[in-house]
Motif scaffolding. Structure first.
Motif, PDB file in Angstrom:
ATOM      1  N   VAL A  48      -4.491 -33.520  43.707  1.00  0.00           N
ATOM      2  CA  VAL A  48      -3.916 -34.140  44.897  1.00  0.00           C
ATOM      3  C   VAL A  48      -4.022 -33.177  46.070  1.00  0.00           C
ATOM      4  N   ALA A  49      -4.587 -33.647  47.164  1.00  0.00           N
ATOM      5  CA  ALA A  49      -4.699 -32.796  48.342  1.00  0.00           C
ATOM      6  C   ALA A  49      -3.313 -32.523  48.906  1.00  0.00           C
ATOM      7  N   ASP A  50      -2.940 -31.257  48.872  1.00  0.00           N
ATOM      8  CA  ASP A  50      -1.628 -30.871  49.361  1.00  0.00           C
ATOM      9  C   ASP A  50      -1.681 -30.755  50.880  1.00  0.00           C
ATOM     10  N   SER A  51      -0.967 -31.597  51.558  1.00  0.00           N
ATOM     11  CA  SER A  51      -1.006 -31.584  53.027  1.00  0.00           C
ATOM     12  C   SER A  51      -0.016 -30.598  53.628  1.00  0.00           C
ATOM     13  N   GLY A  52       0.658 -29.815  52.777  1.00  0.00           N
ATOM     14  CA  GLY A  52       1.534 -28.762  53.265  1.00  0.00           C
ATOM     15  C   GLY A  52       2.573 -29.270  54.236  1.00  0.00           C
ATOM     16  N   ASN A  53       2.611 -28.674  55.429  1.00  0.00           N
ATOM     17  CA  ASN A  53       3.589 -29.045  56.447  1.00  0.00           C
ATOM     18  C   ASN A  53       3.072 -30.120  57.393  1.00  0.00           C
ATOM     19  N   LEU A  54       1.989 -30.771  57.022  1.00  0.00           N
ATOM     20  CA  LEU A  54       1.390 -31.755  57.918  1.00  0.00           C
ATOM     21  C   LEU A  54       2.145 -33.072  57.865  1.00  0.00           C
ATOM     22  N   ASN A  55       2.141 -33.761  58.967  1.00  0.00           N
ATOM     23  CA  ASN A  55       2.694 -35.110  59.010  1.00  0.00           C
ATOM     24  C   ASN A  55       2.015 -35.864  60.136  1.00  0.00           C
ATOM     25  N   GLY A  56       2.242 -37.151  60.165  1.00  0.00           N
ATOM     26  CA  GLY A  56       1.688 -37.973  61.236  1.00  0.00           C
ATOM     27  C   GLY A  56       0.179 -37.942  61.295  1.00  0.00           C
ATOM     28  N   SER A  57      -0.364 -37.816  62.503  1.00  0.00           N
ATOM     29  CA  SER A  57      -1.808 -37.879  62.700  1.00  0.00           C
ATOM     30  C   SER A  57      -2.533 -36.714  62.043  1.00  0.00           C
ATOM     31  N   ALA A 115      -1.702 -35.207  59.222  1.00  0.00           N
ATOM     32  CA  ALA A 115      -1.809 -35.504  57.790  1.00  0.00           C
ATOM     33  C   ALA A 115      -2.907 -36.529  57.544  1.00  0.00           C
ATOM     34  N   MET A 116      -3.001 -37.532  58.412  1.00  0.00           N
ATOM     35  CA  MET A 116      -4.049 -38.537  58.269  1.00  0.00           C
ATOM     36  C   MET A 116      -5.423 -37.910  58.447  1.00  0.00           C
ATOM     37  N   LEU A 117      -5.554 -37.006  59.420  1.00  0.00           N
ATOM     38  CA  LEU A 117      -6.824 -36.326  59.645  1.00  0.00           C
ATOM     39  C   LEU A 117      -7.206 -35.496  58.425  1.00  0.00           C
ATOM     40  N   TYR A 118      -6.238 -34.817  57.848  1.00  0.00           N
ATOM     41  CA  TYR A 118      -6.492 -33.983  56.677  1.00  0.00           C
ATOM     42  C   TYR A 118      -6.990 -34.833  55.503  1.00  0.00           C
ATOM     43  N   GLN A 119      -6.365 -35.973  55.277  1.00  0.00           N
ATOM     44  CA  GLN A 119      -6.783 -36.841  54.190  1.00  0.00           C
ATOM     45  C   GLN A 119      -8.173 -37.418  54.453  1.00  0.00           C
ATOM     46  N   ARG A 120      -8.456 -37.786  55.706  1.00  0.00           N
ATOM     47  CA  ARG A 120      -9.787 -38.275  56.043  1.00  0.00           C
ATOM     48  C   ARG A 120     -10.826 -37.188  55.825  1.00  0.00           C
ATOM     49  N   ALA A 121     -10.472 -35.961  56.172  1.00  0.00           N
ATOM     50  CA  ALA A 121     -11.393 -34.837  55.980  1.00  0.00           C
ATOM     51  C   ALA A 121     -11.715 -34.643  54.508  1.00  0.00           C
ATOM     52  N   GLN A 122     -10.699 -34.780  53.645  1.00  0.00           N
ATOM     53  CA  GLN A 122     -10.937 -34.633  52.211  1.00  0.00           C
ATOM     54  C   GLN A 122     -11.917 -35.684  51.713  1.00  0.00           C
ATOM     55  N   ALA A 123     -11.790 -36.908  52.219  1.00  0.00           N
ATOM     56  CA  ALA A 123     -12.696 -37.983  51.800  1.00  0.00           C
ATOM     57  C   ALA A 123     -14.126 -37.711  52.254  1.00  0.00           C
ATOM     58  N   PRO A 171     -11.356 -25.481  56.054  1.00  0.00           N
ATOM     59  CA  PRO A 171     -12.397 -26.477  55.785  1.00  0.00           C
ATOM     60  C   PRO A 171     -13.535 -25.904  54.951  1.00  0.00           C
ATOM     61  N   LEU A 172     -13.904 -24.650  55.222  1.00  0.00           N
ATOM     62  CA  LEU A 172     -14.993 -24.023  54.484  1.00  0.00           C
ATOM     63  C   LEU A 172     -14.654 -23.916  53.000  1.00  0.00           C
ATOM     64  N   LYS A 173     -13.439 -23.523  52.691  1.00  0.00           N
ATOM     65  CA  LYS A 173     -13.030 -23.411  51.290  1.00  0.00           C
ATOM     66  C   LYS A 173     -13.001 -24.781  50.615  1.00  0.00           C
ATOM     67  N   ALA A 174     -12.553 -25.794  51.335  1.00  0.00           N
ATOM     68  CA  ALA A 174     -12.502 -27.141  50.768  1.00  0.00           C
ATOM     69  C   ALA A 174     -13.907 -27.638  50.425  1.00  0.00           C
ATOM     70  N   ILE A 175     -14.871 -27.348  51.298  1.00  0.00           N
ATOM     71  CA  ILE A 175     -16.257 -27.739  51.034  1.00  0.00           C
ATOM     72  C   ILE A 175     -16.799 -26.986  49.831  1.00  0.00           C
ATOM     73  N   ARG A 176     -16.545 -25.666  49.786  1.00  0.00           N
ATOM     74  CA  ARG A 176     -17.033 -24.865  48.658  1.00  0.00           C
ATOM     75  C   ARG A 176     -16.399 -25.312  47.349  1.00  0.00           C
ATOM     76  N   ASP A 177     -15.102 -25.600  47.368  1.00  0.00           N
ATOM     77  CA  ASP A 177     -14.420 -26.045  46.146  1.00  0.00           C
ATOM     78  C   ASP A 177     -15.018 -27.356  45.627  1.00  0.00           C
ATOM     79  N   ALA A 178     -15.333 -28.273  46.545  1.00  0.00           N
ATOM     80  CA  ALA A 178     -15.929 -29.544  46.139  1.00  0.00           C
ATOM     81  C   ALA A 178     -17.295 -29.320  45.503  1.00  0.00           C
ATOM     82  N   ARG A 179     -18.068 -28.401  46.062  1.00  0.00           N
ATOM     83  CA  ARG A 179     -19.388 -28.112  45.495  1.00  0.00           C
ATOM     84  C   ARG A 179     -19.269 -27.457  44.121  1.00  0.00           C
ATOM     85  N   VAL A 180     -18.288 -26.592  43.957  1.00  0.00           N
ATOM     86  CA  VAL A 180     -18.080 -25.956  42.657  1.00  0.00           C
ATOM     87  C   VAL A 180     -17.689 -26.999  41.609  1.00  0.00           C
ATOM     88  N   ARG A 181     -16.823 -27.937  41.985  1.00  0.00           N
ATOM     89  CA  ARG A 181     -16.447 -28.990  41.035  1.00  0.00           C
ATOM     90  C   ARG A 181     -17.674 -29.784  40.595  1.00  0.00           C
TER      91      ARG A 181
END
Length: 339
Positions: A192-201, A203-211, A249-259
């Motif tokens: 589950v993508a942990d959005s930390g302290n994010l909320n509102g727009s 948090a939505m941007l973060y979830q869209r970025a993960q997709a 963002p760089l780590k998220a991209i690298r993690d996805a490639r490693v998976r």
């Protein structure tokens, strides 16, 4: 009335030993709400049972493209890849997923999909009505090689191979409850993508970025700047949002490639050739084998891999296909570094 056994009539509750070819095989899929597109001869081998809001099936078929439009109702279908590789396109979210043995995807009835296989494939399908708590915002969910999914596959195989399992009996409702619990256990393994302290727009941007990362990280040329452009925000603001979530963002991209790399390596022979490693690196989004090796070495594996991971794989489709082997993350990393 007790359902007839060994009956391939699609109106029946139990179908065992379905073996159809060409137009009859295509019609079998049509009656299940799916359109089949092929370039040649087409065969399907299947067993299924349906009743009381639960459908179980194991299906093996030749290369084809299978199109399912949005289905009516409030249910879901879970596709569990058993043999071969398939591409699952989700037009509603503009996403394409690669399904390899052990991969599973939960598709709500409100979402369409296009499954393309370039060679014969086999999978388990589970249909469930009223899946309260399993579907979030009508969005598909994917997970890979969960131990609970293997238990689910074993249970489905047992149910389809047992002549006493009758969808018209009182016990079938309890089978549905057990399948639902196993689906909860399997989907709980989804990171589950942990959005930390994010909320509102934010948090939505973060979830869209993960997709977007899940979709485009397989492209070696995909960079943080491309992610920002896709989301129509500046790279600076994107990094700020990810920082509030405790990552980059760089780590998220690298993690996805490693998976993705680990998933490919798990289904490659123990000592892959240089050509195979180069193919896996490209398919996972890495620019080179060296880059893939470095990333695999710096990101830890699952701290508690199954003890039998080097020998045993996800359960097979029983009569439809033999078991296939699987290696755990550590073995995958060793394979990548052994050439």
């Amino acid at each position: 009335m007790t359902p007839r056994r060994h009956n391939i009539d699609l109106s029946a509750s139990v179908q065992t030993g379905v073996r159809l070819q060409d137009e009859a095989a295509r019609e079998w899929f049509v009656r299940r709400g799916q359109q089949v597109h092929t370039r040649g001869s087409f065969r399907v081998v299947a067993d299924s049972t349906s009743g009381g809001g639960l459908t179980l099936a194991r299906v093996r078929h030749d290369a084809a493209t299978i199109d399912r439009s949005r289905a009516g109702g409030d249910g879901l279908t879970v596709l569990i890849q058993i043999d071969g590789t398939a591409a699952l396109q989700l037009p509603d979210s503009d996403t394409t997923l690669t399904l390899m043995p052990g991969s599973a995807v939960l598709v709500p009835d409100g979402a369409s999909y296009v499954l393309t296989a370039e060679a014969p494939v086999a999978r388990i399908e589970v249909g469930l009505r009223h899946p309260i708590g399993l579907v979030d915002d009508n969005q598909p969910v994917r997970w890979d090689d969960s131990p609970y999914t293997r238990v689910l596959v074993a249970a489905v195989n047992a149910a389809l191979s047992s002549p006493g399992v009758d969808p018209a009996s009182a016990g079938y409702a309890h089978l549905k409850a057990a399948v639902r619990v196993l689906l909860f256990a399997s989907s709980a393994s989804v990171p589950v993508a942990d959005s930390g302290n994010l909320n509102g727009s934010a948090a939505m941007l973060y979830q869209r970025a993960q997709a977007v990362i899940e979709r485009d990280s397989v492209k070696p040329e995909f960079r943080v700047a491309d992610l920002a452009a896709e989301l129509r925000v500046s790279a600076v603001y994107l990094r700020r949002v990810f920082a509030r979530a405790g990552t980059t963002p760089l780590k998220a991209i690298r993690d996805a490639r490693v998976r993705n790399a680990r998933l490919h390596l798990q289904h490659t022979r123990p000592t892959p050739s240089r050509t195979e490693l180069e193919r896996i690196a490209r398919a996972s989004g890495f620019s080179s084998v060296r880059h893939m090796r470095e990333s695999l070495a710096t990101i830890p594996d699952d701290p508690q891999p199954p003890a039998e991971a080097s020998e045993d794989g996800p359960p097979s489709l029983g009569p439809l296909t033999s078991e296939f082997s699987r290696r755990g993350g550590g073995a995958a990393r060793r394979a990548a570094s052994g050439c």
